[in-house]
Motif scaffolding. Sequence first.
Motif, mmCIF file in Angstrom:
data_model
loop_
_atom_site.group_PDB
_atom_site.id
_atom_site.type_symbol
_atom_site.label_atom_id
_atom_site.label_comp_id
_atom_site.label_asym_id
_atom_site.label_seq_id
_atom_site.Cartn_x
_atom_site.Cartn_y
_atom_site.Cartn_z
ATOM 1 N N UNK A 208 0.946 -1.274 0.182
ATOM 2 C CA UNK A 208 -0.164 -0.007 -0.076
ATOM 3 C C UNK A 208 0.810 1.090 -0.034
ATOM 4 N N UNK A 209 0.306 2.385 -0.653
ATOM 5 C CA UNK A 209 1.138 3.647 -0.611
ATOM 6 C C UNK A 209 0.145 4.643 -0.310
ATOM 7 N N UNK A 210 0.420 5.608 0.661
ATOM 8 C CA UNK A 210 -0.369 6.373 1.310
ATOM 9 C C UNK A 210 -0.108 7.684 0.995
ATOM 10 N N UNK A 211 -0.918 8.520 0.366
ATOM 11 C CA UNK A 211 -0.752 10.023 0.028
ATOM 12 C C UNK A 211 -1.433 10.780 1.444
ATOM 13 N N UNK A 212 -0.805 11.920 1.618
ATOM 14 C CA UNK A 212 -1.412 12.903 2.553
ATOM 15 C C UNK A 212 -1.795 14.164 2.233
ATOM 16 N N UNK A 213 -1.668 14.493 0.742
ATOM 17 C CA UNK A 213 -1.979 15.993 0.432
ATOM 18 C C UNK A 213 -2.370 15.638 -1.146
ATOM 19 N N UNK A 214 -2.933 16.490 -1.606
ATOM 20 C CA UNK A 214 -2.901 16.636 -3.189
ATOM 21 C C UNK A 214 -1.651 16.982 -3.777
ATOM 22 N N UNK A 215 -1.007 17.788 -2.970
ATOM 23 C CA UNK A 215 0.375 18.378 -3.592
ATOM 24 C C UNK A 215 1.185 17.009 -3.587
ATOM 25 N N UNK A 216 1.205 16.162 -2.539
ATOM 26 C CA UNK A 216 1.972 14.827 -2.503
ATOM 27 C C UNK A 216 1.614 14.168 -3.953
ATOM 28 N N UNK A 217 0.355 14.035 -4.294
ATOM 29 C CA UNK A 217 0.025 13.200 -5.635
ATOM 30 C C UNK A 217 0.756 13.796 -6.669
ATOM 31 N N UNK A 218 0.581 15.434 -6.751
ATOM 32 C CA UNK A 218 1.347 16.010 -7.957
ATOM 33 C C UNK A 218 2.807 15.541 -8.133
#
Length: 280
Positions: A208-218
């Motif tokens: 699993x990979x966890x993202x903590x913000x839309x900026x992190x996705x970007x």
Amino acid sequence: MKVLLLKDPKDKDSGPDPYIEELGSYNLEATLIPALSFEFTSLDSLFEKASLKFFQLFYFQQDLLSHPECYGGLVFTSPRALEAIKICLKEKSKKEAWSKSLKQMWNIKPTYVVGKATASLVEEIGLVPQGEMAGNAEKLAEYICSREKPNSSALLFPCGALKREVLPTVLREKGIALESLTVYQTAQHPDLQESLSSYFSQQGIPASIVFFSPSGVTFCLQHIQKLSGDLINQVKFAAIGPSTAKALRDAGIAVSCTAGSPTAQDLAAAVHTALQPHNC
């Protein structure tokens, strides 16, 4: 199973990172990789931007935080905004002014926050947070609207350059004034690409990979897609909240789970459930 967390580690002086601890309680091996770096800006403006409307023609360098009488309260949706204020308060004269009178004057007014981490930092500077259980900007906006009257004094909103417009839009539609001030810029962490490459080469593809913000996705997703290759469909992608989940879906990624609230406990429980065999 391995879980990759795309976030900064907790300050070492504050003890173990709660996300690693909570995931560990489910026998999940979590690793932190910082995704973002922050440059604090406009710190002089935070204390020195004009705020007394009557005197704007004459004084353009008066303190924002020094004039609580001009505002109906404070709004914080990010721990980084509190870090900016803490940097300001390191200056002796400002720290003294805050301790002697300004803190008490601001405490007469509400300080609205999103999440426990932000609430904790608000308490560190001596203010009392409200609305921390809202969990995201949309719910905080609803909470503020239930407590503030239209056309009252503006709420002061120190924020990042990449802030979402949900909260300002909702408040504006309800006639609640919000004065935004950008106090930090968000960028890709300088070691991100190297850290991700090292992790994937040594640990393999995480469950699993966890993202903590839309900026992190970007900033992270393109590197992860390249490193995962055809095996990316094996990864369970998780999000700390609805805005981050939306950013993943907008990028074409299926979101396996979203934390019920932005806490280590809720995120760990969601990831654990998503990784169960019946969810594969």
